[in-house]
Enzyme design. Structure first.
Site, PDB file in Angstrom:
ATOM      1  N   CYS A  50     -30.361 -30.153 -36.336  1.00 38.57           N
ATOM      2  CA  CYS A  50     -30.737 -31.527 -36.714  1.00 38.57           C
ATOM      3  C   CYS A  50     -31.170 -32.354 -35.506  1.00 38.57           C
ATOM      4  O   CYS A  50     -31.639 -33.482 -35.668  1.00 38.57           O
ATOM      5  CB  CYS A  50     -29.576 -32.220 -37.420  1.00 38.57           C
ATOM      6  SG  CYS A  50     -28.972 -31.304 -38.835  1.00 38.57           S
ATOM      7  N   HIS A 106     -33.063 -37.638 -44.244  1.00 40.47           N
ATOM      8  CA  HIS A 106     -32.803 -36.774 -43.090  1.00 40.47           C
ATOM      9  C   HIS A 106     -33.573 -35.454 -43.202  1.00 40.47           C
ATOM     10  O   HIS A 106     -32.985 -34.415 -43.508  1.00 40.47           O
ATOM     11  CB  HIS A 106     -31.280 -36.529 -43.001  1.00 40.47           C
ATOM     12  CG  HIS A 106     -30.834 -35.749 -41.814  1.00 40.47           C
ATOM     13  ND1 HIS A 106     -31.529 -35.694 -40.624  1.00 40.47           N
ATOM     14  CD2 HIS A 106     -29.722 -34.970 -41.623  1.00 40.47           C
ATOM     15  CE1 HIS A 106     -30.878 -34.919 -39.769  1.00 40.47           C
ATOM     16  NE2 HIS A 106     -29.789 -34.461 -40.352  1.00 40.47           N
ATOM     17  N   CYS A 121     -22.966 -39.035 -47.805  1.00 40.23           N
ATOM     18  CA  CYS A 121     -23.798 -37.962 -47.257  1.00 40.23           C
ATOM     19  C   CYS A 121     -25.244 -38.406 -47.085  1.00 40.23           C
ATOM     20  O   CYS A 121     -25.781 -39.127 -47.928  1.00 40.23           O
ATOM     21  CB  CYS A 121     -23.811 -36.763 -48.209  1.00 40.23           C
ATOM     22  SG  CYS A 121     -22.183 -36.091 -48.597  1.00 40.23           S
ATOM     23  N   SER A 122     -25.879 -37.900 -46.031  1.00 34.21           N
ATOM     24  CA  SER A 122     -27.340 -38.011 -45.950  1.00 34.21           C
ATOM     25  C   SER A 122     -27.920 -37.045 -46.981  1.00 34.21           C
ATOM     26  O   SER A 122     -27.293 -36.061 -47.342  1.00 34.21           O
ATOM     27  CB  SER A 122     -27.822 -37.653 -44.536  1.00 34.21           C
ATOM     28  OG  SER A 122     -27.419 -36.343 -44.194  1.00 34.21           O
TER      29      SER A 122
END
Ligand code: COA
Length: 387
Positions: free
Chosen positions: A87, A336, A210-211
């Protein structure tokens, strides 16, 4: 080493982009960045593309070559390199571009990030993301990313008394920022009750902690600082581009409640820039889960350890607060697309420092910071940008 400036930015809308392919996304972001910089593709000397897992998400590898080819940059045979750090791939692509310009290897460089995650089902996407953890010791025994961050959240609640409401307020605040961002995946405002009653994902983390799974791409154009005003009246200077590593497995860490790679990368960044955390006017931090933002704002030095949750609940991290965090909506609400996130963070900070963030504008923002995490902290990249 030379100083480096950002002269152009581009970012697609983030979300489920069924109508756009992997290549459509990076072409769009790249063209936006070139137009913003007022240069043509023929002037670009090198390209760094952050991407985590296109082999799984769209069955396409050799990403450096495909970006150069479909962006029309192959006629000059420029070097085009894929950069991967889970990420943190986008943040690392930015740092790689900065190093290329600072070291005098190239004058005009594009650093980009791209991920198209929604072409596979959720199960496959979550398994792809789990490959950023230790496959043998974590993922293979069922530890998904939500579950790893859930363990960090439980430890933080135990050690510092961080509450369920404080975690929820991170999501509430980031959705309220995302509501002001036309590029954001989620533009709906939510409440603490909506977060705490959303479906449980990995205790104590719920859906709204959460993303999401996201498609998107972003790009920036870098040049030597001494040449920046040839291209723009509003160059943004890179004051620091630092990186740190740690164990990939959570169980090998000194602490579950501090990401040491963040502490080290931040320390290096502030030392390089000759600045302190209190000098930062606005920051984009890696809020892949609500607990991640609380740990980040502590580990970056904006708040003492254990003070991140109360400060969030008190509004200190909202636009108008002491240190606005994630004005884009963060990973939580803006979305994301893992390889693109680190570049999108820089795009947001550049807009803030240029005074172009419209309803999200932080008054008088002069210095901003980006913080991009790979996995649970095996890689961390920090940039400090200045007007
Ligand atoms: N926040 C808010 N809403 C979300 C969401 C999120 N993170 N994820 C999905 N939704 C919404 C969807 O829009 C959808 O709404 P709708 O029914 O109104 O259309 C609904 O929730 C269900 O979506 P779905 O895609 O079926 O969710 P899911 O259960 O497959 O996935 C998660 C949800 C949380 C498991 C998934 O988003 C996830 O794994 N997130 C973490 C990603 C990650 O680990 N990234 C790397 C971090 S290091």
């Amino acid at each position: 080493m030379r100083d480096v400036a950002i002269i152009g930015i581009g970012c697609t809308k983030f979300g489920e982009m069924w109508h756009k392919s992997f290549r459509d996304l990076f072409i769009e972001a790249g063209i936006l960045a070139l137009e913003d910089a007022g240069i043509s593709g023929a002037q670009v000397e090198a390209l760094y593309g952050g991407n985590m897992s296109s082999g799984i998400f769209v069955e396409q590898e050799h990403v450096g070559a495909i970006i150069a080819d479909y962006s029309g940059l192959v006629s000059n045979n420029i070097p085009s390199t894929r950069v991967e750090a889970a990420c943190a791939s986008g943040g690392l692509a930015l740092r790689s571009g900065v190093i290329a310009v600072a070291s005098q290897y190239h004058d005009v460089v594009i650093s980009a990030g791209i991920e198209k995650m929604t072409d596979v089902g959720a199960e496959k996407a979550i398994d792809a993301l789990a490959s950023a953890a230790d496959r043998e010791w974590e993922a293979a025994v069922g530890a998904t990313f939500p579950s790893l961050y859930a363990m960090m959240a439980r430890a933080h609640m135990h050690e510092f008394g961080t509450t369920r409401q404080q975690l929820a307020q991170v999501a509430v605040k980031n959705h309220s920022h995302g509501a002001l961002n036309p590029r954001a995946q989620f533009r709906n405002r939510i409440t603490i009750d909506m977060v705490t009653s959303s479906p449980l994902v990995a205790d104590p983390l719920r859906l709204y902690d959460c993303s999401p799974i996201t498609d998107g791409a972003a790009a920036v154009v870098l040049v030597p600082a001494e040449r920046a005003r040839e291209f723009t009246d509003t160059p943004i200077y890179v004051k620091a581009a630092t990186q740190a590593s740690d164990t990939i497995s959570l169980h090998d860490r000194r602490s579950l409640t501090t990401i040491d790679a963040t502490v080290v990368a931040a320390h290096r960044a502030f030392k390089t820039a000759g600045l302190q955390p209190r000098d930062i006017d606005v920051a984009e931090v890696h809020d892949c889960f609500t607990i991640a933002e609380i740990m980040a704002i502590e580990d970056l030095g904006f708040f003492n350890k254990g003070a991140g949750g109360p400060a969030t609940l008190d509004g200190e991290t909202a636009i108008g607060g002491k240190i606005p965090i994630n004005t884009s909506g963060g990973l939580k609400a803006c979305g994301h697309p893992v390889g693109a996130t680190g570049i999108k963070q820089a795009v947001e900070i550049v807009e803030q420092l240029r005074g172009e963030a419209n309803k999200r504008q932080v008054d008088g923002a002069e210095i901003g910071l980006t913080h991009n995490v790979g996995g649970t902290g095996g890689t961390v990249v920090v940039h400090i940008l200045s007007r």
